[in-house]
Design an enzyme around this catalytic site. Structure first.
Site, PDB file in Angstrom:
ATOM      1  N   GLU A   1      -2.379   8.900   8.108  1.00  0.00           N
ATOM      2  CA  GLU A   1      -0.914   8.773   8.137  1.00  0.00           C
ATOM      3  C   GLU A   1      -0.311   9.579   9.295  1.00  0.00           C
ATOM      4  OE1 GLU A   1       1.383   7.086   5.909  1.00  0.00           O
ATOM      5  OE2 GLU A   1      -0.360   5.969   5.192  1.00  0.00           O
TER       6      GLU A   1
ATOM      7  N   CYS B   1     -10.901   2.974  -0.049  1.00  0.00           N
ATOM      8  CA  CYS B   1      -9.495   3.304   0.189  1.00  0.00           C
ATOM      9  C   CYS B   1      -9.140   2.551   1.459  1.00  0.00           C
ATOM     10  CB  CYS B   1      -9.311   4.801   0.396  1.00  0.00           C
ATOM     11  SG  CYS B   1      -7.656   5.241   1.009  1.00  0.00           S
TER      12      CYS B   1
ATOM     13  N   HIS C   1      -7.143   3.008   3.719  1.00  0.00           N
ATOM     14  CA  HIS C   1      -6.920   3.812   4.928  1.00  0.00           C
ATOM     15  C   HIS C   1      -8.229   4.108   5.678  1.00  0.00           C
ATOM     16  CE1 HIS C   1      -3.014   4.762   3.097  1.00  0.00           C
ATOM     17  NE2 HIS C   1      -2.650   5.391   4.191  1.00  0.00           N
TER      18      HIS C   1
ATOM     19  N   TYR D   1      -0.685   8.395  -2.615  1.00  0.00           N
ATOM     20  CA  TYR D   1      -0.802   8.048  -4.030  1.00  0.00           C
ATOM     21  C   TYR D   1      -1.999   8.771  -4.668  1.00  0.00           C
ATOM     22  CZ  TYR D   1       2.349   3.905  -3.741  1.00  0.00           C
ATOM     23  OH  TYR D   1       3.410   3.046  -3.613  1.00  0.00           O
TER      24      TYR D   1
ATOM     25  N   ASP E   1       0.872  -1.172   0.000  1.00  0.00           N
ATOM     26  CA  ASP E   1       0.000   0.000   0.000  1.00  0.00           C
ATOM     27  C   ASP E   1       0.908   1.221   0.000  1.00  0.00           C
ATOM     28  OD1 ASP E   1      -2.456   1.562   0.403  1.00  0.00           O
ATOM     29  OD2 ASP E   1      -1.721   1.912   2.424  1.00  0.00           O
ATOM     30  N   SER E   2       0.313   2.392  -0.166  1.00  0.00           N
ATOM     31  CA  SER E   2       1.099   3.629  -0.105  1.00  0.00           C
ATOM     32  C   SER E   2       1.617   3.900   1.309  1.00  0.00           C
ATOM     33  CB  SER E   2       0.237   4.809  -0.547  1.00  0.00           C
ATOM     34  OG  SER E   2      -0.822   4.996   0.374  1.00  0.00           O
TER      35      SER E   2
ATOM     36  N   CYS F   1      -4.149  -1.535  -2.012  1.00  0.00           N
ATOM     37  CA  CYS F   1      -4.315  -0.093  -2.198  1.00  0.00           C
ATOM     38  C   CYS F   1      -5.220   0.089  -3.405  1.00  0.00           C
ATOM     39  CB  CYS F   1      -2.950   0.537  -2.462  1.00  0.00           C
ATOM     40  SG  CYS F   1      -3.033   2.275  -2.936  1.00  0.00           S
ATOM     41  N   ASN F   2      -6.340   0.756  -3.193  1.00  0.00           N
ATOM     42  CA  ASN F   2      -7.293   0.937  -4.291  1.00  0.00           C
ATOM     43  C   ASN F   2      -6.704   1.760  -5.421  1.00  0.00           C
ATOM     44  OD1 ASN F   2     -10.278   0.122  -3.200  1.00  0.00           O
ATOM     45  ND2 ASN F   2      -8.916   0.742  -1.553  1.00  0.00           N
TER      46      ASN F   2
HETATM   47  N1  DGL Z   1      -4.737   3.152   0.815  1.00  0.00           N
HETATM   48  C1  DGL Z   1      -4.676   3.805  -0.472  1.00  0.00           C
HETATM   49  C2  DGL Z   1      -5.907   3.432  -1.284  1.00  0.00           C
HETATM   50  O1  DGL Z   1      -6.545   2.456  -0.950  1.00  0.00           O
HETATM   51  C3  DGL Z   1      -4.462   5.262  -0.242  1.00  0.00           C
HETATM   52  C4  DGL Z   1      -3.830   5.962  -1.368  1.00  0.00           C
HETATM   53  C5  DGL Z   1      -3.086   7.220  -1.012  1.00  0.00           C
HETATM   54  O2  DGL Z   1      -1.943   7.107  -0.588  1.00  0.00           O
HETATM   55  O3  DGL Z   1      -3.620   8.296  -1.269  1.00  0.00           O
HETATM   56  O4  DGL Z   1      -6.235   4.061  -2.278  1.00  0.00           O
END
Ligand code: DGL
Length: 263
Positions: A146, A178, A180, A35, A3-4, A67-68
């Site tokens: 984060e 997402c 997160h 991301y 994931d990011s 990560c979506n």
């Molecule tokens: N967890 C990532 C997702 O599912 C977050 C992406 C991000 O870093 O903006 O899209």
């Protein structure tokens, strides 16, 4: 799995619970998060780099794009490129969403990149389920997670503004598109109301992984004396990753290492 940053830990939690015998390797690309606001081509480049690293250096038998945004950017390409099965979180989440609704009014929230990619609109349409979809981008949510700030007044104010279209649409099921966002579940429920079922892709993704491993006959069961040994890696500060990650995931994340491209 990657994931990011910390978001994929929601998926990692489900994997540790459902597949306790496996040696999970998790990469949080915290040095390059978020991301969501980046062009999808750039995110696809990151996804390829991390996927190659996990296959070449860690010999993974299954890759999960947890990560979506990265899944929207690169899932199909990764499936073509790699010799191991590759799965994302979008299709499992959508399956859970259409199962959860009774009224047929559903919503998906995600990053700007995910929403703009059209991946959810496409996946929901692909189910053939007779649902009306309201989709909303939530820029800023990932940054709160984060920072470890999941219940502040500031995130509540932001949620009220960004989730207004969801409230307006009177949906009965809301997919957290997402990884997160499950960490913001309390704030999101405060805004949309307890009658709206929050759907996360984590459990369904873990069940799909179990099915894939079982089809390949490569499930590694846990036994009373043996559990898998998870590895957590970050491209940012590994000490901070272990600290906040441990709070979010639980005791399995006691230590984190660095990836070769770490800052
Ligand atoms: N967890 C990532 C997702 O599912 C977050 C992406 C991000 O870093 O903006 O899209």
């Amino acid at each position: 799995m990657f994931d990011s940053g910390f978001g994929g830990l929601t998926v990692a939690r489900a994997f540790l619970d459902l597949l306790p015998g496996e040696d999970l390797v998790y990469v949080g690309d915290t040095g390059r998060y978020p991301y969501g606001p980046r062009p999808l081509e750039e995110v696809a480049g990151f996804a390829h780099e991390i996927a190659r690293f996990l296959v070449d250096e860690h010999d993974v038998k299954l890759l999960v794009v947890a990560c979506n945004t990265a899944a929207a950017a690169a899932l199909d390409e990764l499936r073509d490129e790699l010799d191991v099965p590759v799965m994302g979180v979008i299709e499992p989440g959508v399956r859970s969403l259409v199962r959860a609704t009774e009224t047929g009014r559903v919503s998906v929230i995600g990053t700007v990149g995910t929403v703009r990619s059209g991946a959810y609109q496409h996946a929901v349409a692909g189910t053939g389920a007779p649902v009306a979809l309201t989709i909303a981008a939530c820029p800023g949510f990932v940054e709160f997670v984060e920072r470890g700030e999941t219940e502040s007044d500031q995130v509540h104010v932001l949620a009220e503004r960004l989730l207004a279209p969801v409230v307006e649409a009177k949906v009965d099921a809301l997919l957290l598109g997402c990884t997160h966002y499950p960490y913001l579940a309390r704030t999101i429920t405060d805004v949309v109301g307890r009658d709206v079922v929050l759907v996360s892709s984590a459990d369904e993704t873990a069940f799909e992984a179990l099915d894939l491993l079982a089809i390949g006959d490569v499930v590694r069961p846990a036994s009373p004396g043996r559990r898998g040994a998870p590895t957590f890696l970050s491209s940012g500060d590994p000490t901070r990753f272990a600290e906040l990650g441990g709070q979010l995931l639980g005791p399995e994340l006691g230590h984190a290492g660095s990836v070769p491209w770490a800052r």
